[in-house]
Design a protein around this motif. Sequence first.
Motif, PDB file in Angstrom:
ATOM      1  N   THR A  35       0.946  -1.103   0.074  1.00  0.00           N
ATOM      2  CA  THR A  35       0.007  -0.002   0.029  1.00  0.00           C
ATOM      3  C   THR A  35       0.811   1.268  -0.063  1.00  0.00           C
ATOM      4  O   THR A  35       0.437   2.211  -0.691  1.00  0.00           O
ATOM      5  N   ALA A  36       2.086   1.148   0.846  1.00  0.00           N
ATOM      6  CA  ALA A  36       2.884   2.613   0.979  1.00  0.00           C
ATOM      7  C   ALA A  36       3.473   2.581  -0.264  1.00  0.00           C
ATOM      8  O   ALA A  36       3.726   3.815  -0.629  1.00  0.00           O
ATOM      9  N   GLN A  37       3.976   1.501  -1.098  1.00  0.00           N
ATOM     10  CA  GLN A  37       4.586   1.700  -2.401  1.00  0.00           C
ATOM     11  C   GLN A  37       3.778   2.167  -3.406  1.00  0.00           C
ATOM     12  O   GLN A  37       4.121   3.077  -4.066  1.00  0.00           O
ATOM     13  N   GLN A  38       2.436   1.838  -3.421  1.00  0.00           N
ATOM     14  CA  GLN A  38       1.473   2.835  -4.156  1.00  0.00           C
ATOM     15  C   GLN A  38       1.374   4.193  -4.070  1.00  0.00           C
ATOM     16  O   GLN A  38       1.392   4.982  -5.012  1.00  0.00           O
ATOM     17  N   ASP A 253      12.569  -1.293  -0.756  1.00  0.00           N
ATOM     18  CA  ASP A 253      11.083  -1.101  -1.110  1.00  0.00           C
ATOM     19  C   ASP A 253      10.944  -0.139  -2.349  1.00  0.00           C
ATOM     20  O   ASP A 253       9.710  -0.187  -3.109  1.00  0.00           O
ATOM     21  N   PHE A 254      11.958   0.706  -2.649  1.00  0.00           N
ATOM     22  CA  PHE A 254      12.048   1.564  -3.943  1.00  0.00           C
ATOM     23  C   PHE A 254      13.380   1.935  -4.155  1.00  0.00           C
ATOM     24  O   PHE A 254      14.209   1.577  -3.179  1.00  0.00           O
ATOM     25  N   GLN A 255      13.535   2.120  -5.396  1.00  0.00           N
ATOM     26  CA  GLN A 255      15.022   2.446  -5.848  1.00  0.00           C
ATOM     27  C   GLN A 255      15.254   3.696  -6.191  1.00  0.00           C
ATOM     28  O   GLN A 255      14.641   4.627  -6.802  1.00  0.00           O
ATOM     29  N   ILE A 256      16.434   4.072  -5.799  1.00  0.00           N
ATOM     30  CA  ILE A 256      16.956   5.553  -5.842  1.00  0.00           C
ATOM     31  C   ILE A 256      18.024   5.418  -7.098  1.00  0.00           C
ATOM     32  O   ILE A 256      18.843   4.864  -7.225  1.00  0.00           O
ATOM     33  N   PHE A 257      17.916   6.723  -7.860  1.00  0.00           N
ATOM     34  CA  PHE A 257      18.908   7.079  -8.633  1.00  0.00           C
ATOM     35  C   PHE A 257      19.342   8.536  -8.232  1.00  0.00           C
ATOM     36  O   PHE A 257      18.711   9.657  -8.040  1.00  0.00           O
ATOM     37  N   GLU A 258      21.007   8.757  -8.277  1.00  0.00           N
ATOM     38  CA  GLU A 258      21.268  10.058  -7.937  1.00  0.00           C
ATOM     39  C   GLU A 258      21.682  10.971  -8.887  1.00  0.00           C
ATOM     40  O   GLU A 258      22.512  10.459  -9.728  1.00  0.00           O
ATOM     41  N   ARG A 259      21.101  11.970  -8.990  1.00  0.00           N
ATOM     42  CA  ARG A 259      21.453  12.957  -9.906  1.00  0.00           C
ATOM     43  C   ARG A 259      20.778  12.751 -11.467  1.00  0.00           C
ATOM     44  O   ARG A 259      21.063  13.405 -12.257  1.00  0.00           O
ATOM     45  N   GLN A 276      11.709  -3.231 -11.078  1.00  0.00           N
ATOM     46  CA  GLN A 276      10.118  -3.064 -11.141  1.00  0.00           C
ATOM     47  C   GLN A 276       9.711  -2.232  -9.767  1.00  0.00           C
ATOM     48  O   GLN A 276       8.564  -2.253  -9.810  1.00  0.00           O
ATOM     49  N   LEU A 277      10.523  -1.971  -8.931  1.00  0.00           N
ATOM     50  CA  LEU A 277      10.191  -1.274  -7.651  1.00  0.00           C
ATOM     51  C   LEU A 277       9.783   0.220  -8.131  1.00  0.00           C
ATOM     52  O   LEU A 277       9.971   0.878  -9.125  1.00  0.00           O
ATOM     53  N   PRO A 278       9.268   0.699  -6.966  1.00  0.00           N
ATOM     54  CA  PRO A 278       8.940   2.174  -7.387  1.00  0.00           C
ATOM     55  C   PRO A 278      10.136   3.105  -7.513  1.00  0.00           C
ATOM     56  O   PRO A 278      11.268   2.281  -6.880  1.00  0.00           O
ATOM     57  N   LEU A 279      10.143   4.113  -8.203  1.00  0.00           N
ATOM     58  CA  LEU A 279      11.412   4.639  -8.507  1.00  0.00           C
ATOM     59  C   LEU A 279      11.460   5.989  -8.140  1.00  0.00           C
ATOM     60  O   LEU A 279      10.685   7.035  -7.724  1.00  0.00           O
ATOM     61  N   GLU A 280      12.716   6.635  -7.452  1.00  0.00           N
ATOM     62  CA  GLU A 280      12.855   8.006  -7.358  1.00  0.00           C
ATOM     63  C   GLU A 280      14.223   8.705  -7.658  1.00  0.00           C
ATOM     64  O   GLU A 280      15.297   7.786  -7.515  1.00  0.00           O
ATOM     65  N   THR A 281      14.445   9.628  -8.282  1.00  0.00           N
ATOM     66  CA  THR A 281      15.423  10.471  -8.715  1.00  0.00           C
ATOM     67  C   THR A 281      15.649  11.575  -7.573  1.00  0.00           C
ATOM     68  O   THR A 281      15.129  12.383  -7.452  1.00  0.00           O
ATOM     69  N   CYS A 282      16.868  11.504  -7.054  1.00  0.00           N
ATOM     70  CA  CYS A 282      17.113  12.812  -6.143  1.00  0.00           C
ATOM     71  C   CYS A 282      18.084  13.561  -6.968  1.00  0.00           C
ATOM     72  O   CYS A 282      19.109  13.071  -7.541  1.00  0.00           O
ATOM     73  N   ALA A 283      17.977  14.854  -6.765  1.00  0.00           N
ATOM     74  CA  ALA A 283      18.761  15.911  -7.702  1.00  0.00           C
ATOM     75  C   ALA A 283      18.738  17.156  -6.894  1.00  0.00           C
ATOM     76  O   ALA A 283      17.907  17.416  -6.073  1.00  0.00           O
ATOM     77  N   THR A 284      19.715  17.947  -7.253  1.00  0.00           N
ATOM     78  CA  THR A 284      20.100  19.221  -6.481  1.00  0.00           C
ATOM     79  C   THR A 284      19.366  20.276  -7.250  1.00  0.00           C
ATOM     80  O   THR A 284      19.160  20.352  -8.395  1.00  0.00           O
ATOM     81  N   MET A 285      18.902  21.439  -6.382  1.00  0.00           N
ATOM     82  CA  MET A 285      18.449  22.780  -7.062  1.00  0.00           C
ATOM     83  C   MET A 285      19.421  23.412  -7.507  1.00  0.00           C
ATOM     84  O   MET A 285      19.243  24.285  -8.588  1.00  0.00           O
TER      85      MET A 285
END
Length: 438
Positions: A35-38, A253-259, A276-285
Motif C-alpha cells: 500500500t505504501a509503495q502505491q 522497497d523503492f529504488q534510488i537514482f542519484e542526479r 520493477q520497484l517504485p523509483l525515485e531520482t534525487c537531484a540538487t536545485m
Amino acid sequence: MKKIMAAAIAATLTAGIPASASTPDSYVPSPEIVTAQQEFADNGFGIFLHWGIYSLFGQGEWYLNYGASAEEYAKSAKAFYPADFNAAEWVKAFKDAGAKYITFTTRHHDGFSMFATRQSDYNIVDATPFKRDILKELADECEKQGLKLHLYYSHIDWTRPDYPSGRTGLKTGRDTTLRDWPSYYKFMNNQLTELLTNYGKIGAIWFDGKWDHDQDSTAFDWQLPEQYALIHRLQPGTLIANNHHETPYPGEDFQIFERDLPGQNEHGLSGQDVSQLPLETCATMNGMWGYKIMDQNYKSVPELIELLVNARGKGANLLLNIGPQPNGELPAAALDRLKGMGEWLRANGETVYGVRAADFPAQSWGTATRKGDKLYLHVFRPEGNEITVPTALKIKSAKEFATKSTLKHSRLKEGGVKITLPEIPQGTIDYIIELETK
C-alpha cells in the motif's frame, strides 16, 4: 526506554535473515508495504533537506572529508543556533510547492545527529545552544499539514572510532585502524529504533553510504537484512531504500537514482538496472546538497518543471534538494523556485500526480505520462506545427489540456500518431496535450 529498545533490537536481530542466505526473491513485502509503495509512486514530488552543522562553514555537506580535523569541526556545534528556523513555515513552503513528502537528513557522514538521541551527546539538543529537537518539530508539522516524513540516515561516520573506515573520511584525524563493527552496528540500530519510535509515522528510511566499502564489498558485511527487518518490525508500513547505486537488495522497497533519471548515467552514479520497484531520482536545485555560500547557480523554474516531468515520464518521483542556511532559513532562491513550481503544479498537477510512465520513451519534443485511459503529452520543444507520438494505443480524442480545445490527430501508416499543434503562446513552459485512449 533503553531496555525496550534493546529488547526490540535483540528480538529482530535473532529473527533476521542471515546475509549469506538472502536472495533477490527472499523478501516478500507486507500488505502495508505494498500500500505504501502505491502511495509513494503516486506522490510524484518530494523535498530533500541536507542540513547539519556543516552549513556553518558554507562549503557543502562533505566539508569534513576534505582535510578538516574532526575534533575542531565538532566545536562548531557550540556555534550552531538556527534562530530563524520555523518548522511551520518550512512545511508550508514545501506543501505550497506541491511536494507530498520531505526527506530529512537525521545524521550525515559527519556523524552529527539532527535529533534528540540517547546514543551520543553529539546531537542538536545536547551539543548546541539551540537545545531544540528540530526533527520533532518537523515531524509534528508534517503531521499537522499533511506531508509525509522520510528520514535520511548515513551508514558512514567520519568521527566515531568504532566505524570501520572505508574509502572516505580518512583525513579527519580519526585513527582509521580502529574498528568495532558490533558496537557501531548496535549504535545505528539503537538510533533507528529511536527514529521509528519517537517521531510518529515515518514514510521511509533513506540509507546512504554503503558505497564507502565498495572496494572491499566481498569482505565487508553491512548486515542489511537484519537491519531492514528491524525497520519493518518497528513500523510495518515504512519503506526502505538505499542509495548504494546498485540493483536493489532484498528488503528494499523503492529504488534510488542519484542526479540521473532512471536509465541514464551522465553523472556516473546510476548505471544500475532499473527495477520493477517504485523509483525515485534525487537531484540538487543548484550544484550542492548542503548549503554552499558560493553556489548560487540555481536551476530555473522551467528547468525544474521539466526535470520533474521527465522523472514522471520515466515512472519516477523527483526528490528535489534544498540546503538550508545555518540560521535556519531556506535560501531565497530556493523559495522562489518552490513558489514557481507550486503555481505550475496547481494548474497541471493532474498530469504529474498519480501517473505512471507512458508506453514509449522520451522524444525530442518532450515526454508523456499516463493515468488510466488518459495519456498526457508534455511538449517542451515543439517541432514546427506537429509532433509524432510513437504510441501503439488507439486514440479516441486529442485536446489541449489547459483549454480542452480539440486538436487534429491522425494515425500514421508507419506507426504512431501525428498531432497538429496550434500556435503555442510565448513563455509556455510545458504545452500539455491530453489524449483519451480507447
